[in-house]
Design a protein around this motif. Structure first.
Motif, short mmCIF file in Angstrom:
data_model
loop_
_atom_site.label_atom_id
_atom_site.label_comp_id
_atom_site.label_asym_id
_atom_site.label_seq_id
_atom_site.Cartn_x
_atom_site.Cartn_y
_atom_site.Cartn_z
N LEU A 147 0.83 -1.22 0.00
CA LEU A 147 0.00 0.00 0.00
C LEU A 147 0.85 1.25 0.00
O LEU A 147 0.65 2.15 -0.82
CB LEU A 147 -0.88 0.02 1.26
N TYR A 148 1.80 1.32 0.95
CA TYR A 148 2.55 2.58 1.03
C TYR A 148 3.49 2.77 -0.16
O TYR A 148 3.71 3.90 -0.60
CB TYR A 148 3.23 2.80 2.39
N ILE A 205 2.53 -5.35 -7.67
CA ILE A 205 2.27 -5.44 -6.23
C ILE A 205 1.19 -6.49 -5.95
O ILE A 205 1.32 -7.30 -5.03
CB ILE A 205 1.81 -4.07 -5.68
N PHE A 206 0.13 -6.47 -6.75
CA PHE A 206 -0.99 -7.37 -6.51
C PHE A 206 -0.55 -8.83 -6.72
O PHE A 206 -0.94 -9.71 -5.96
CB PHE A 206 -2.18 -7.02 -7.41
N LYS A 207 0.26 -9.07 -7.74
CA LYS A 207 0.76 -10.43 -7.99
C LYS A 207 1.62 -10.90 -6.82
O LYS A 207 1.56 -12.05 -6.43
CB LYS A 207 1.60 -10.44 -9.27
N ARG A 208 2.41 -9.97 -6.29
CA ARG A 208 3.31 -10.33 -5.19
C ARG A 208 2.52 -10.69 -3.93
O ARG A 208 2.86 -11.62 -3.22
CB ARG A 208 4.24 -9.14 -4.89
N ASP A 209 1.44 -9.94 -3.69
CA ASP A 209 0.75 -10.06 -2.40
C ASP A 209 -0.55 -10.86 -2.43
O ASP A 209 -1.14 -11.06 -1.38
CB ASP A 209 0.45 -8.66 -1.85
N ASN A 210 -1.01 -11.28 -3.60
CA ASN A 210 -2.35 -11.87 -3.61
C ASN A 210 -2.45 -13.25 -2.96
O ASN A 210 -3.53 -13.76 -2.76
CB ASN A 210 -2.97 -11.88 -5.03
N SER A 220 -8.01 -6.45 0.70
CA SER A 220 -9.21 -5.63 0.43
C SER A 220 -8.81 -4.16 0.28
O SER A 220 -9.31 -3.46 -0.59
CB SER A 220 -10.23 -5.74 1.56
N CYS A 221 -7.92 -3.71 1.17
CA CYS A 221 -7.46 -2.30 1.11
C CYS A 221 -6.77 -2.05 -0.23
O CYS A 221 -6.99 -1.01 -0.86
CB CYS A 221 -6.49 -2.00 2.25
N LEU A 222 -5.95 -3.01 -0.62
CA LEU A 222 -5.20 -2.88 -1.87
C LEU A 222 -6.15 -2.80 -3.06
O LEU A 222 -5.95 -2.00 -3.98
CB LEU A 222 -4.25 -4.09 -2.01
N ALA A 223 -7.19 -3.64 -3.03
CA ALA A 223 -8.14 -3.66 -4.15
C ALA A 223 -9.06 -2.44 -4.13
O ALA A 223 -9.37 -1.87 -5.17
CB ALA A 223 -8.96 -4.94 -4.09
N LEU A 224 -9.46 -2.04 -2.93
CA LEU A 224 -10.41 -0.94 -2.77
C LEU A 224 -9.87 0.36 -3.38
O LEU A 224 -10.61 1.13 -4.01
CB LEU A 224 -10.71 -0.73 -1.28
N TRP A 225 -8.58 0.61 -3.19
CA TRP A 225 -8.01 1.83 -3.77
C TRP A 225 -7.47 1.55 -5.17
O TRP A 225 -7.66 2.35 -6.10
CB TRP A 225 -6.88 2.38 -2.89
N GLY A 226 -6.80 0.40 -5.33
CA GLY A 226 -6.08 0.11 -6.57
C GLY A 226 -6.96 -0.04 -7.79
O GLY A 226 -6.64 0.50 -8.85
N ILE A 227 -8.09 -0.76 -7.63
CA ILE A 227 -8.93 -1.01 -8.81
C ILE A 227 -9.52 0.31 -9.35
O ILE A 227 -9.38 0.59 -10.54
CB ILE A 227 -10.00 -2.09 -8.51
N PRO A 228 -10.12 1.17 -8.51
CA PRO A 228 -10.57 2.46 -9.07
C PRO A 228 -9.42 3.31 -9.60
O PRO A 228 -9.57 3.96 -10.63
CB PRO A 228 -11.23 3.17 -7.87
N ALA A 229 -8.26 3.23 -8.93
CA ALA A 229 -7.11 4.05 -9.38
C ALA A 229 -6.65 3.64 -10.77
O ALA A 229 -6.25 4.48 -11.58
CB ALA A 229 -5.95 3.92 -8.39
N VAL A 230 -6.71 2.35 -11.03
CA VAL A 230 -6.30 1.84 -12.33
C VAL A 230 -7.40 2.07 -13.38
O VAL A 230 -7.13 2.41 -14.53
CB VAL A 230 -5.95 0.32 -12.20
N ALA A 231 -8.65 1.92 -12.93
CA ALA A 231 -9.78 2.03 -13.87
C ALA A 231 -10.07 3.48 -14.27
O ALA A 231 -10.44 3.75 -15.42
CB ALA A 231 -11.02 1.40 -13.26
N LEU A 267 -10.49 8.61 -0.73
CA LEU A 267 -10.58 7.18 -0.44
C LEU A 267 -9.27 6.66 0.14
O LEU A 267 -9.26 5.88 1.10
CB LEU A 267 -10.93 6.42 -1.73
N CYS A 268 -8.16 7.14 -0.42
CA CYS A 268 -6.83 6.77 0.07
C CYS A 268 -6.69 7.15 1.55
O CYS A 268 -6.22 6.37 2.37
CB CYS A 268 -5.77 7.46 -0.78
N TYR A 269 -7.16 8.35 1.92
CA TYR A 269 -7.06 8.80 3.31
C TYR A 269 -8.00 8.02 4.23
O TYR A 269 -7.68 7.79 5.39
CB TYR A 269 -7.31 10.32 3.41
N ILE A 270 -9.16 7.62 3.69
CA ILE A 270 -10.09 6.82 4.50
C ILE A 270 -9.47 5.44 4.78
O ILE A 270 -9.49 4.95 5.91
CB ILE A 270 -11.47 6.70 3.80
N ILE A 271 -8.84 4.85 3.74
CA ILE A 271 -8.18 3.55 3.93
C ILE A 271 -7.03 3.70 4.93
O ILE A 271 -6.86 2.89 5.84
CB ILE A 271 -7.66 3.00 2.58
N CYS A 272 -6.29 4.77 4.76
CA CYS A 272 -5.17 5.09 5.65
C CYS A 272 -5.66 5.16 7.11
O CYS A 272 -5.03 4.62 8.02
CB CYS A 272 -4.62 6.45 5.23
#
Lengths: 93, 238
Positions: free
Chosen positions: B28-29, B83-88, B97-108, B151-156
């Motif tokens: 995440l960080y 990152i996702f491949k490394r950690d999934n 969940s945190c990784l997906a919650l921010w990452g998927i919208p960030a990528v999309a 969203l990033c700050y809420i996850i944080c």
């Protein structure tokens, strides 16, 4: 450590989970609850027993005015866990 | 035989517990720090590109702006997949969940905005495709990015169990929304002369946006990194 003389602290899955969880680092009660999925009461009893047997130690820290119980594995607890892992390895081999 | 079964069962318990107990939020960080750095480069390229265009270096300026628009999403997608491949395979579903919650919208989101802009180019002829339409699309993509920062700050806040971080994220979003509403008013613009008789002006909302997506992500990444090292982030007990 012998197969017919495994300490009580390592026979119960929940106690084993607690020791492994704490082997990864100091944890709070809430974190241990999340890791093990145990109820407050059961967790509290097992933590007390492990502390009584000197496998773990507890302390209190303050975040603002709120006290927080933290737990960590003792040197003895870590040594027993290591010996138990070696025993399990020998059984599998 | 029973002993071997018990041994295997206990090994599995230990393995699962250790994976669950591993509160490693490095994915995440690192993702937020990289995104902050990419945004820094994008902002610099954007300003430099604008400066070059104003100084009659159209081609170079436009190339820089195109690079700014394409490089950030592509590099983010590549890094996120890495990152996702490394950690999934981690058992810590909370972290995933945190990784997906921010990452998927960030990528999309960048892909979505590129599709929108592409659609606008195809739908409207150059005469109709005014600066106003492109401006509105840009404004929309800025808004999405500010939601993403929030969203990033809420996850944080959840990861570190510090609710005030979520409040900062919401405050940043509301300040941006406030500035954006009045973006066209003179007092909400910064104007300066870059050459005798020529002026350049930026809206306060775009300056605030650029500062937020650069400093915001760098701060979020450093917070998670620093707080985690100090052993913070343990949930409060009631």
């Amino acid at each position: 450590m012998k197969i017919d003389h495994i300490p009580d602290a390592l026979t119960l899955p929940l106690r084993l989970k607690l020791l492994c969880g704490l082997a990864a680092g100091k944890k709070s009660f809430a974190e241990l609850k999340e890791i093990t999925g145990a109820t407050d009461g059961n967790l509290s009893i097992q933590l007390s027993k492990l502390e009584e047997w000197r496998y773990i130690s507890s302390g209190k820290t303050y975040h603002g005015k709120r006290p927080k119980s933290t737990y960590e594995i003792t040197q003895f607890g870590l040594q027993q866990l290591t010996e138990y892992v070696e025993l399990l390895e020998s059984v599998i081999r | 035989m029973d002993e071997a079964k018990t041994a295997l069962k206990h090994f599995q318990i230990m393995k699962d517990t250790l994976a669950q107990a591993k509160t490693d939020y490095s994915g995440l960080y690192k993702l937020w720090l990289i995104y902050g750095i990419l945004n820094t480069a994008a902002v610099l390229f954007g300003y430099l590109g604008t400066f070059l265009i104003m100084n009659s270096l159209q081609l170079l300026g436009q190339a820089l702006i195109l690079l700014q628009n394409l490089a950030v999403p592509i590099l983010l997608i590549v890094y996120y997949i890495k990152i996702f491949k490394r950690d999934n395979c981690t058992a810590n579903k909370y972290y995933l969940s945190c990784l997906a919650l921010w990452g998927i919208p960030a990528v999309a989101m960048p892909v979505f905005t590129i599709i929108l802009k592409g659609g606008a180019v195809l739908l409207f002829s150059p005469g109709i495709l005014s600066n106003e339409i492109l401006g509105k699309l840009n404004s929309f993509s800025f808004l999405l990015n500010m939601f993403l920062l929030c969203l990033c700050y809420i996850i944080c806040a959840f990861v570190l169990n510090r609710k005030w971080i979520a409040l900062i994220g919401l405050a940043v979003l509301f300040v941006y929304l406030g500035l954006d509403v009045f973006a066209d008013m003179g007092s909400f613009r910064i104007e300066f002369a870059y050459r005798a008789g020529s002026y350049i002006n930026f809206s306060l909302s775009s300056v605030f946006y650029n500062a937020s997506i650069v400093l915001g992500y760098l701060a979020a990444g450093l917070m998670v990194k620093g707080f985690h090292k100090k052993g913070w982030g343990t949930p409060d007990e009631d």
